[in-house]
Write a protein that holds these residues in place. Structure first.
Motif, PDB file in Angstrom:
ATOM      1  N   ILE A  98     -22.500  -9.831  -8.002  1.00  0.00           N
ATOM      2  CA  ILE A  98     -22.505 -10.354  -6.639  1.00  0.00           C
ATOM      3  C   ILE A  98     -23.637  -9.720  -5.829  1.00  0.00           C
ATOM      4  CG2 ILE A  98     -21.188 -10.388  -4.476  1.00  0.00           C
ATOM      5  CD1 ILE A  98     -18.686 -10.817  -6.280  1.00  0.00           C
ATOM      6  N   ILE A  99     -23.870  -8.433  -6.010  1.00  0.00           N
ATOM      7  CA  ILE A  99     -24.958  -7.753  -5.305  1.00  0.00           C
ATOM      8  C   ILE A  99     -26.317  -8.294  -5.749  1.00  0.00           C
ATOM      9  CG2 ILE A  99     -26.144  -5.533  -5.053  1.00  0.00           C
ATOM     10  CD1 ILE A  99     -23.349  -4.236  -5.034  1.00  0.00           C
ATOM     11  N   ILE A 100     -26.483  -8.510  -7.044  1.00  0.00           N
ATOM     12  CA  ILE A 100     -27.760  -9.045  -7.554  1.00  0.00           C
ATOM     13  C   ILE A 100     -28.022 -10.443  -7.001  1.00  0.00           C
ATOM     14  CG2 ILE A 100     -28.925  -9.877  -9.639  1.00  0.00           C
ATOM     15  CD1 ILE A 100     -27.662  -7.452 -11.092  1.00  0.00           C
ATOM     16  N   ILE A 101     -27.013 -11.283  -7.013  1.00  0.00           N
ATOM     17  CA  ILE A 101     -27.185 -12.637  -6.478  1.00  0.00           C
ATOM     18  C   ILE A 101     -27.494 -12.587  -4.992  1.00  0.00           C
ATOM     19  CG2 ILE A 101     -25.972 -14.803  -6.001  1.00  0.00           C
ATOM     20  CD1 ILE A 101     -24.678 -14.496  -8.757  1.00  0.00           C
ATOM     21  N   PHE A 102     -26.819 -11.706  -4.253  1.00  0.00           N
ATOM     22  CA  PHE A 102     -27.108 -11.540  -2.828  1.00  0.00           C
ATOM     23  C   PHE A 102     -28.557 -11.119  -2.627  1.00  0.00           C
ATOM     24  CE2 PHE A 102     -27.491  -8.675   0.814  1.00  0.00           C
ATOM     25  CZ  PHE A 102     -27.127  -9.524   1.846  1.00  0.00           C
ATOM     26  N   ALA A 103     -29.009 -10.144  -3.408  1.00  0.00           N
ATOM     27  CA  ALA A 103     -30.385  -9.648  -3.262  1.00  0.00           C
ATOM     28  C   ALA A 103     -31.401 -10.749  -3.556  1.00  0.00           C
ATOM     29  CB  ALA A 103     -30.604  -8.450  -4.184  1.00  0.00           C
ATOM     30  N   VAL A 104     -31.149 -11.532  -4.599  1.00  0.00           N
ATOM     31  CA  VAL A 104     -32.074 -12.619  -4.942  1.00  0.00           C
ATOM     32  C   VAL A 104     -32.124 -13.659  -3.826  1.00  0.00           C
ATOM     33  CG1 VAL A 104     -32.391 -14.579  -6.523  1.00  0.00           C
ATOM     34  CG2 VAL A 104     -31.909 -12.305  -7.424  1.00  0.00           C
ATOM     35  N   CYS A 105     -30.981 -13.960  -3.239  1.00  0.00           N
ATOM     36  CA  CYS A 105     -30.933 -14.988  -2.192  1.00  0.00           C
ATOM     37  C   CYS A 105     -31.517 -14.498  -0.867  1.00  0.00           C
ATOM     38  CB  CYS A 105     -29.490 -15.454  -1.986  1.00  0.00           C
ATOM     39  SG  CYS A 105     -28.841 -16.395  -3.372  1.00  0.00           S
ATOM     40  N   ILE A 107     -22.182 -19.609  -3.191  1.00  0.00           N
ATOM     41  CA  ILE A 107     -22.014 -19.095  -4.548  1.00  0.00           C
ATOM     42  C   ILE A 107     -20.898 -18.054  -4.631  1.00  0.00           C
ATOM     43  CG2 ILE A 107     -23.154 -17.694  -6.331  1.00  0.00           C
ATOM     44  CD1 ILE A 107     -25.761 -19.099  -5.562  1.00  0.00           C
ATOM     45  N   ASN A 108     -20.748 -17.219  -3.607  1.00  0.00           N
ATOM     46  CA  ASN A 108     -19.752 -16.142  -3.656  1.00  0.00           C
ATOM     47  C   ASN A 108     -18.335 -16.634  -3.952  1.00  0.00           C
ATOM     48  OD1 ASN A 108     -21.459 -13.989  -3.424  1.00  0.00           O
ATOM     49  ND2 ASN A 108     -21.280 -13.835  -1.219  1.00  0.00           N
ATOM     50  N   ILE A 110     -17.381 -19.323  -5.409  1.00  0.00           N
ATOM     51  CA  ILE A 110     -17.356 -19.878  -6.766  1.00  0.00           C
ATOM     52  C   ILE A 110     -17.310 -18.741  -7.795  1.00  0.00           C
ATOM     53  CG2 ILE A 110     -18.714 -21.191  -8.444  1.00  0.00           C
ATOM     54  CD1 ILE A 110     -19.744 -22.835  -6.001  1.00  0.00           C
ATOM     55  N   LEU A 111     -18.118 -17.707  -7.577  1.00  0.00           N
ATOM     56  CA  LEU A 111     -18.105 -16.570  -8.495  1.00  0.00           C
ATOM     57  C   LEU A 111     -16.745 -15.890  -8.530  1.00  0.00           C
ATOM     58  CD1 LEU A 111     -21.527 -14.794  -7.908  1.00  0.00           C
ATOM     59  CD2 LEU A 111     -20.745 -15.958  -9.957  1.00  0.00           C
ATOM     60  N   TYR A 112     -16.169 -15.652  -7.347  1.00  0.00           N
ATOM     61  CA  TYR A 112     -14.857 -15.008  -7.305  1.00  0.00           C
ATOM     62  C   TYR A 112     -13.835 -15.851  -8.054  1.00  0.00           C
ATOM     63  CZ  TYR A 112     -16.365 -11.567  -3.864  1.00  0.00           C
ATOM     64  OH  TYR A 112     -16.990 -10.542  -3.232  1.00  0.00           O
ATOM     65  N   GLY A 113     -13.897 -17.167  -7.897  1.00  0.00           N
ATOM     66  CA  GLY A 113     -12.953 -18.040  -8.584  1.00  0.00           C
ATOM     67  C   GLY A 113     -13.141 -18.052 -10.084  1.00  0.00           C
ATOM     68  N   LEU A 114     -14.390 -18.076 -10.542  1.00  0.00           N
ATOM     69  CA  LEU A 114     -14.666 -18.117 -11.969  1.00  0.00           C
ATOM     70  C   LEU A 114     -14.384 -16.795 -12.661  1.00  0.00           C
ATOM     71  CD1 LEU A 114     -18.006 -20.141 -12.078  1.00  0.00           C
ATOM     72  CD2 LEU A 114     -15.732 -20.925 -12.725  1.00  0.00           C
ATOM     73  N   LEU A 115     -14.635 -15.690 -11.955  1.00  0.00           N
ATOM     74  CA  LEU A 115     -14.508 -14.379 -12.579  1.00  0.00           C
ATOM     75  C   LEU A 115     -13.122 -13.749 -12.424  1.00  0.00           C
ATOM     76  CD1 LEU A 115     -17.985 -12.958 -11.564  1.00  0.00           C
ATOM     77  CD2 LEU A 115     -17.308 -13.931 -13.759  1.00  0.00           C
ATOM     78  N   ASN A 116     -12.259 -14.392 -11.645  1.00  0.00           N
ATOM     79  CA  ASN A 116     -10.917 -13.857 -11.430  1.00  0.00           C
ATOM     80  C   ASN A 116     -10.017 -14.243 -12.605  1.00  0.00           C
ATOM     81  OD1 ASN A 116      -8.527 -12.917 -10.453  1.00  0.00           O
ATOM     82  ND2 ASN A 116      -8.522 -14.151  -8.601  1.00  0.00           N
ATOM     83  N   LYS A 117      -9.344 -13.258 -13.167  1.00  0.00           N
ATOM     84  CA  LYS A 117      -8.446 -13.513 -14.310  1.00  0.00           C
ATOM     85  C   LYS A 117      -7.229 -14.333 -13.904  1.00  0.00           C
ATOM     86  CE  LYS A 117      -9.318  -9.748 -17.476  1.00  0.00           C
ATOM     87  NZ  LYS A 117      -8.717  -8.610 -18.159  1.00  0.00           N
ATOM     88  N   ASN A 118      -6.784 -14.181 -12.678  1.00  0.00           N
ATOM     89  CA  ASN A 118      -5.581 -14.897 -12.236  1.00  0.00           C
ATOM     90  C   ASN A 118      -5.914 -16.336 -11.986  1.00  0.00           C
ATOM     91  OD1 ASN A 118      -4.188 -12.495 -12.355  1.00  0.00           O
ATOM     92  ND2 ASN A 118      -4.673 -11.974 -10.247  1.00  0.00           N
TER      93      ASN A 118
END
Length: 100
Positions: A45-52, A89-90, A92-100
């Protein structure tokens, strides 16, 4: 409570603990894997934030240093789009990476 009810407390405790999956007795390796996974997600998430956000800071630094930047609608659109994309993107990432 009568004496007979007190005799069943260890059994109740065992049933409760086994039904919870031993939540209080998580092994160190499972905790370590969980912490490592969390750290990887945060790093992503930090890397994507930095790129954006990097182009905005780069343009700001260049302008403050007196570097002339050619006026381009495409550049302005791209920089603004990256900022908006980061906000999109954030979740979407949280949704895809969340195990629940």
């Amino acid at each position: 409570l009568s004496h007979s009810h007190l005799d069943h407390i260890p059994t109740y405790y065992f049933i409760l603990k086994s039904s919870m999956g031993g939540a209080g007795t998580m092994s160190k390796s499972k905790r370590h894997r969980g912490n490592l996974r969390t750290a990887k997600i945060i790093l992503l998430i930090i890397i994507i934030f930095a790129v954006c956000v990097f182009p905005v800071f780069l343009i700001g630094i260049m302008l403050s240093a007196g570097v002339l930047i050619p006026k381009s609608k495409r550049l302005a659109f791209s920089v603004i789009w990256l900022l908006i994309a980061n906000s999109s993107i954030n979740p979407i990432l949280y949704g895809l990476l969340n195990k629940n």
